[in-house]
Design an enzyme around this catalytic site. Structure first.
Site, PDB file in Angstrom:
ATOM      1  CG  PHE A 181      -1.952  -0.956   1.338  1.00  0.00           C
ATOM      2  CD1 PHE A 181      -3.251  -0.650   0.955  1.00  0.00           C
ATOM      3  CD2 PHE A 181      -1.682  -2.234   1.803  1.00  0.00           C
ATOM      4  CE1 PHE A 181      -4.259  -1.598   1.035  1.00  0.00           C
ATOM      5  CE2 PHE A 181      -2.684  -3.190   1.888  1.00  0.00           C
ATOM      6  CZ  PHE A 181      -3.973  -2.869   1.498  1.00  0.00           C
ATOM      7  CG  ASP A 182       0.667   6.016  -1.112  1.00  0.00           C
ATOM      8  OD1 ASP A 182       1.816   6.353  -0.781  1.00  0.00           O
ATOM      9  OD2 ASP A 182      -0.299   6.784  -1.127  1.00  0.00           O
ATOM     10  CB  CYS A 183       1.078   5.303   4.088  1.00  0.00           C
ATOM     11  SG  CYS A 183       0.366   5.590   5.734  1.00  0.00           S
TER      12      CYS A 183
END
Length: 220
Positions: free
Chosen positions: A7-9
């Site tokens: 994931f990107d955060c």
């Protein structure tokens, strides 16, 4: 075989826009939404200029340039407001149930984030779901949409197209490089943006149907 969901955060799991706008609003009441759009344009330029610059300083320098462009006076010490507030930026309400469900379905979780190690550590406590691996901009010395986050993760954890799905909100920072590297990908289009959806393997408006979507993309 280990299955990885990366994931990107910020923007995907944490409400980056709210965090930036609220920080700006503290300094310039009534201007948060307006200056957010200026900031959103400037930050990638700052990241590209000096990829080894820590994200805390990217936040500060981007805010300085935003204030200068908007013609508002930024007290020098106030440039740190975004980095100071980042650990408290809100997690989207669909995040904890989705991450929990993915873990229960047998997926391991990783973050590939344009952030510093100390800042993402503060953020992870608010996700309240175990994260197995984190790769930061500080670790790789560059910012997405560069490929270093992805290549470091792939080489470190034997991640390939066969066992890896990347999930992110940013079309520029995540979908574009993931497509270039032939990584299966799910675009979380939280803001109904009109970027080309065809470069993603699936598009969702949020994380509500994430497990089924990730499983389908992985199997395709």
């Amino acid at each position: 075989m280990t299955r990885w969901a990366t994931f990107d955060c910020f923007g995907t799991l944490v409400d980056w826009r709210h965090g930036i706008a609220t920080g700006i609003e503290l300094l310039f009441p009534g201007r948060g939404a307006e200056l957010l759009e200026v900031y959103n344009r400037i930050e990638p330029q700052v990241q590209a200029e000096q990829p080894v610059r820590r994200y805390r300083e990217v936040l500060a320098e981007s805010l300085r340039r935003t204030a200068a462009e908007a013609g508002v006076e930024l007290v020098p010490d106030d440039a740190s407001v975004l980095g100071t507030g980042l650990p408290y930026w809100p997690v989207f309400p669909d995040v904890r149930p989705a991450l929990t469900a993915l873990r229960e379905a047998g997926w391991r979780l990783a973050l590939l984030t344009n952030c510093d190690r100390d800042l993402i550590g503060e953020t992870q406590r608010r996700l309240a779901v175990p994260i197995d691996v984190t790769v930061t901009a500080e670790d790789v010395g560059s910012y997405k949409p560069g490929h270093a986050h992805f290549t470091r993760f792939a080489s470190s954890f034997d991640a390939t197209r066969e066992n890896w799905v990347h999930i992110a909100q940013s079309h520029l920072h995540d979908m574009v490089p993931a497509q270039a590297l032939d990584i299966r990908r799910v675009w979380i289009n939280r803001h109904a943006e009109d970027h080309d959806p065809s470069i993603a393997d699936a598009v969702l408006p949020g994380l509500g149907d994430l497990v089924a979507t990730v499983e389908r993309v992985h199997a395709s």
